[in-house]
Enzyme design. Sequence first.
Site, PDB file in Angstrom:
ATOM      1  N   HIS A  92       0.840  -1.219   0.000  1.00  0.00           N
ATOM      2  CA  HIS A  92       0.000   0.000   0.000  1.00  0.00           C
ATOM      3  C   HIS A  92       0.869   1.261   0.000  1.00  0.00           C
ATOM      4  CE1 HIS A  92      -3.887  -2.094   0.883  1.00  0.00           C
ATOM      5  NE2 HIS A  92      -3.085  -2.977   1.432  1.00  0.00           N
ATOM      6  N   ASN A 165     -10.283  -2.915   2.642  1.00  0.00           N
ATOM      7  CA  ASN A 165      -9.999  -2.886   1.206  1.00  0.00           C
ATOM      8  C   ASN A 165     -11.290  -2.635   0.434  1.00  0.00           C
ATOM      9  OD1 ASN A 165      -7.221  -3.383   1.255  1.00  0.00           O
ATOM     10  ND2 ASN A 165      -7.464  -5.612   1.123  1.00  0.00           N
TER      11      ASN A 165
HETATM   12 FE1  HDD Z   1      -2.501  -4.848   5.480  1.00  0.00          FE
HETATM   13  C1  HDD Z   1      -1.048  -1.822   5.132  1.00  0.00           C
HETATM   14  C2  HDD Z   1      -5.475  -3.552   4.314  1.00  0.00           C
HETATM   15  C3  HDD Z   1      -3.895  -7.983   5.514  1.00  0.00           C
HETATM   16  C4  HDD Z   1       0.252  -6.030   6.985  1.00  0.00           C
HETATM   17  N1  HDD Z   1      -3.123  -3.037   4.824  1.00  0.00           N
HETATM   18  C5  HDD Z   1      -2.382  -1.907   4.779  1.00  0.00           C
HETATM   19  C6  HDD Z   1      -3.177  -0.815   4.302  1.00  0.00           C
HETATM   20  C7  HDD Z   1      -4.421  -1.304   4.073  1.00  0.00           C
HETATM   21  C8  HDD Z   1      -4.391  -2.709   4.407  1.00  0.00           C
HETATM   22  C9  HDD Z   1      -5.610  -0.528   3.553  1.00  0.00           C
HETATM   23  C10 HDD Z   1      -2.690   0.596   4.075  1.00  0.00           C
HETATM   24  C11 HDD Z   1      -2.996   1.489   5.240  1.00  0.00           C
HETATM   25  C12 HDD Z   1      -2.571   2.904   4.932  1.00  0.00           C
HETATM   26  O1  HDD Z   1      -3.229   3.537   4.096  1.00  0.00           O
HETATM   27  O2  HDD Z   1      -1.578   3.337   5.502  1.00  0.00           O
HETATM   28  N2  HDD Z   1      -4.291  -5.619   4.931  1.00  0.00           N
HETATM   29  C13 HDD Z   1      -5.416  -4.905   4.587  1.00  0.00           C
HETATM   30  C14 HDD Z   1      -6.551  -5.804   4.547  1.00  0.00           C
HETATM   31  C15 HDD Z   1      -6.102  -7.047   4.872  1.00  0.00           C
HETATM   32  C16 HDD Z   1      -4.692  -6.930   5.131  1.00  0.00           C
HETATM   33  C17 HDD Z   1      -7.967  -5.368   4.214  1.00  0.00           C
HETATM   34  C18 HDD Z   1      -6.869  -8.319   4.982  1.00  0.00           C
HETATM   35  C19 HDD Z   1      -8.101  -8.400   5.328  1.00  0.00           C
HETATM   36  N3  HDD Z   1      -1.918  -6.670   6.093  1.00  0.00           N
HETATM   37  C20 HDD Z   1      -2.652  -7.840   6.058  1.00  0.00           C
HETATM   38  C21 HDD Z   1      -1.916  -8.904   6.714  1.00  0.00           C
HETATM   39  C22 HDD Z   1      -0.731  -8.345   7.155  1.00  0.00           C
HETATM   40  C23 HDD Z   1      -0.758  -6.948   6.750  1.00  0.00           C
HETATM   41  C24 HDD Z   1      -2.401 -10.319   6.883  1.00  0.00           C
HETATM   42  C25 HDD Z   1       0.404  -8.950   7.893  1.00  0.00           C
HETATM   43  C26 HDD Z   1       0.341 -10.004   8.656  1.00  0.00           C
HETATM   44  N4  HDD Z   1      -0.677  -4.076   5.897  1.00  0.00           N
HETATM   45  C27 HDD Z   1       0.282  -4.739   6.589  1.00  0.00           C
HETATM   46  C28 HDD Z   1       1.476  -3.862   6.938  1.00  0.00           C
HETATM   47  C29 HDD Z   1       1.048  -2.495   6.312  1.00  0.00           C
HETATM   48  C30 HDD Z   1      -0.309  -2.803   5.715  1.00  0.00           C
HETATM   49  C31 HDD Z   1       2.795  -4.415   6.559  1.00  0.00           C
HETATM   50  C32 HDD Z   1       2.039  -1.843   5.376  1.00  0.00           C
HETATM   51  C33 HDD Z   1       2.041  -0.385   5.704  1.00  0.00           C
HETATM   52  C34 HDD Z   1       1.273  -0.286   6.914  1.00  0.00           C
HETATM   53  O3  HDD Z   1       0.862  -1.532   7.304  1.00  0.00           O
HETATM   54  O4  HDD Z   1       1.012   0.728   7.496  1.00  0.00           O
HETATM   55  O5  HDD Z   1       1.599  -3.782   8.319  1.00  0.00           O
END
Ligand code: HDD
Length: 704
Positions: A92, A165
Site C-alpha cells: 500500500h 480494502n
Molecule cells: Fe494490510 C497496510 C489492508 C492484511 C500487513 N493493509 C495496509 C493498508 C491497508 C491494508 C488498507 C494501508 C494502510 C494505509 O493507508 O496506511 N491488509 C489490509 C486488509 C487485509 C490486510 C484489508 C486483509 C483483510 N496486512 C494484512 C496482513 C498483514 C498486513 C495479513 C500482515 C500479517 N498491511 C500490513 C502492513 C502495512 C499494511 C505491513 C504496510 C504499511 C502499513 O501496514 O502501514 O503492516
Amino acid sequence: MDQAIPSNTPSADTQSTDETVERDRHPGTGGETQQRPEKGAERLTTAQGIPVSDNQNTLKAGPRGPSLLEDFHFREKIFHFDHERIPERVVHARGYGAHGYFETTDAIPDLTAAHLFQEKGRRVPVFARFSTVAGNMGSPDLARDVRGFAVKFYTEDGNWDLVGNNIPVFFIQDAMKFPDLIHAAKQEPDRGFPQAQTAHDNFWDFISLMPEAMHMVMWTMSDRAIPRSLRTMEGFGVHTFRFVNADGKGHFVKFHWKPKAGLQSVLWDEAVKINGADPDFHRRDIWNAIEMGDFPEWELGVQVFDDDFADSFEFDILDATKLIPEEQVPVRIIGRMVLDRRVDNFFAETEQVAFCTQNIVPGIDFTNDPLLQGRNFSYLDTQTKRLGGPNFTHIPINAPRCPMHHFQQDGHMAMHNPKGRANYEPNGWAQGGPRADPKAGFRSFPEEVEGEKRKVRSETFADHYSQARQFYISQTAVEQDHMADALVFELSKVVVPEIRERMVAHLPHIDADLARKVADGLGLDGVPKAHEPARQPITDLPASDALSILKNGPDNFAGRKMGILVTDGIDDAALDGLKDAVTEAGGIVEIVAQKVGGVVTAGGKRVPADQKIDGAPSVLYDAVAILATADGAKALAELHPARTFLADAFAHAKFIGHTQEAEPLIKAAGVKPDDGMMALGAAKDAKAFVKACGALRFWTRMEK
Ligand code: HDD
C-alpha cells in the site's frame, strides 16, 4: 515546535528586484542581498532559527575558490534533504488521503457501547487513505490491483482504525502466509520488475498453489480492481469483528462502505491508457472533487449477526476468504463519511498516517480470525520502522483528539513527556497521575477459549470454490467477459506454460464456461484436468446482485466528467447549452482543443482549452462530445490524437455527442454511428444527451 519548522514561503532574496535575481544568477557578484523582506513575507531561517542572508550560494574562499565546511547553513540544508525519505510502506505504498467527518445517522446503543454510535447526528473527525497494494510509491493509479480503504476515526474514546480494502475477502486465511503473498505479488526479486502488477510468473505460480486465493482472484480479475474513481468503489472491513454493548452483550459485525456516487469502473484498455496519460488519475480526481465542493461520500453499513447465524452459515465467519451475502444478512446503514478537506502537506499527513488494526475503542472488539490476529502485530511493528520509533502517536495526524494520560515516556522524537514525578503506577504521590477505569475502560469480550496448542488450519475453512463460483455467476455477461479477458491477459504474461495450466485447472470448479474461455484465450489444447478440491461437494450458491458493479451503477452523470472537443467557429449556444446541461446534472466539463489557447466561437468569443488534444485522450472522460464546424472537423480528421479520441471513446462504449458537421472526423475515425451517438444542436438535445450519459456506457455496442 512549529516555529522551528522552516517556512516554505519564498524568501525575499528569491523574489525581489531584477537586480537581486541577476546577482543571484552570477555567483560571486555579491549574492548576499541586504534587502528587507517584502511586507508580510517571513524571514528565511535555518532549522535552528538563525536568519539566512543568502540562499543561492555556498560559502567560498574567493568567488572561484573552494567551498568551506564552515557553511553551517549549507550543511544543514543538504543534511536535511538527504534525510527527507522514510521507508515507503512495504505494501500500500501508493496512496492518497483526505480529511473529513463521520456522522451517525442511525444510533445503535443496543448493539455497541462505542461512543460514536450512541446518538444520531454525532460527528467525529476522520482521515481516510486509499491505496493500491503492490506498486511502489511512484506507480500509476490504474494498476489492476486491490485498493486499500483505511479510515481513522478520532473518537472521544480514542482512535479507531478500520483498515479495509475495496474487496470484501482476502487472498489468504492465515497471517503466516502474508509475506509469501506479497513477495509473490510485488516485483520479482532478481530483476526488480514488473512494477505494480500481478501479471507475472511469481504471482500466478504462488496463487495457483493456493486454492484458498481463488475467491479473491475472481474479484481482482473483475472490474473491481480498476475503479473509475476512489469515490466509486465500495470499502469493506473484511474480517468479522465484534460489537459489544454497555451490558457486555456481543454481536458479530462486518463493516461496509457504500459510495454515494455509485459503483463504476474503467475498462482494461482504458486503464492501460490512463496510466500513461495521467498516472495520478485517482488522486487528482479526489483533489479536484474536494476543491469543487463535490465532497466524496460513503455510507457506513453493518451486517450484524449472532452466534446462531454464525453456527448455521455455510462457511466459517472467521475465514477472511468468505463474505456473507447481503441477501442473507442485509446491510444496515448507520452513518456516513464525508471527505471535505484536502491535506495541507502530503508527507506530514498522508505519508505519516499510521493505521493499526489494533486500534479499536470500547464497544468494538476483535474475533479469532487468524488473519486479523496476525495483522494486529504487523501494523504496530511496521509503523515503528517507518516512522522511526515508538512515538509516532505524537505526530499530529496520528495523535488522538481526545485527552490522553499514560506513563509511557522518552524514546526517539518524544514530543510531550508527562510532567511531574510519578511515572509509574501504583504510586503514593498526591498527584499520582492517571488510573485505570474498570467501568468505562476497554474490556475484551469475555469469550471462553480452550484448545490444543497446534499449528493448524480449521477444517471449516476448507471450501475454496463455492463463493468464487457465486461471485462469477452474480456478474452480468459483460462483467463475466471482462473477468475471462483479465485472466487471459495476466496468464499470457506468464512465461512458464505449466504455471498457466496449473492456474486454469482451478477454473472448472468455478465455472465451466469461464474455464473454456480462458483455456481458449491462452491457446491451450482444451481445459486442463481440474485439481482435486480440498472439500467436496462445491456448493451451488444463489447469485447475489450486490456483487456486481453494473447492477449498482449510479444512473446519473453527477460527479462525472465530459470532454468536449471543440474547433474554431462553433455555435456559442450549442457549447453553452451542453456545458449547462452537464453542470446541471452535477457533472464537470473539460474543453479539449488543438491548442491550449482554445478556440474562437462563431460569436467571436475566445474559449480557452483545459487540455490540448494530444494530452487528453478520451479515456480521461466518462463521455465525450465533438463540437466541430465542417472545416474544423476536416482539420481534426487529419490529426491522429483527434481520431483516436473519438475511436477510443466509441470502442470503450462511451456516449458520444456530436454536431452534424463533425461527420469528416467520424468517418476518419472509422466509427459507425449507433444509438449511443447523439446529434447535438438545440438545447434540448444537450439535455437528452446528458441524461443518456447517466447510464455511463452504451453496453449494447460492446455486446455486438
Ligand atoms: Fe494490510 C497496510 C489492508 C492484511 C500487513 N493493509 C495496509 C493498508 C491497508 C491494508 C488498507 C494501508 C494502510 C494505509 O493507508 O496506511 N491488509 C489490509 C486488509 C487485509 C490486510 C484489508 C486483509 C483483510 N496486512 C494484512 C496482513 C498483514 C498486513 C495479513 C500482515 C500479517 N498491511 C500490513 C502492513 C502495512 C499494511 C505491513 C504496510 C504499511 C502499513 O501496514 O502501514 O503492516
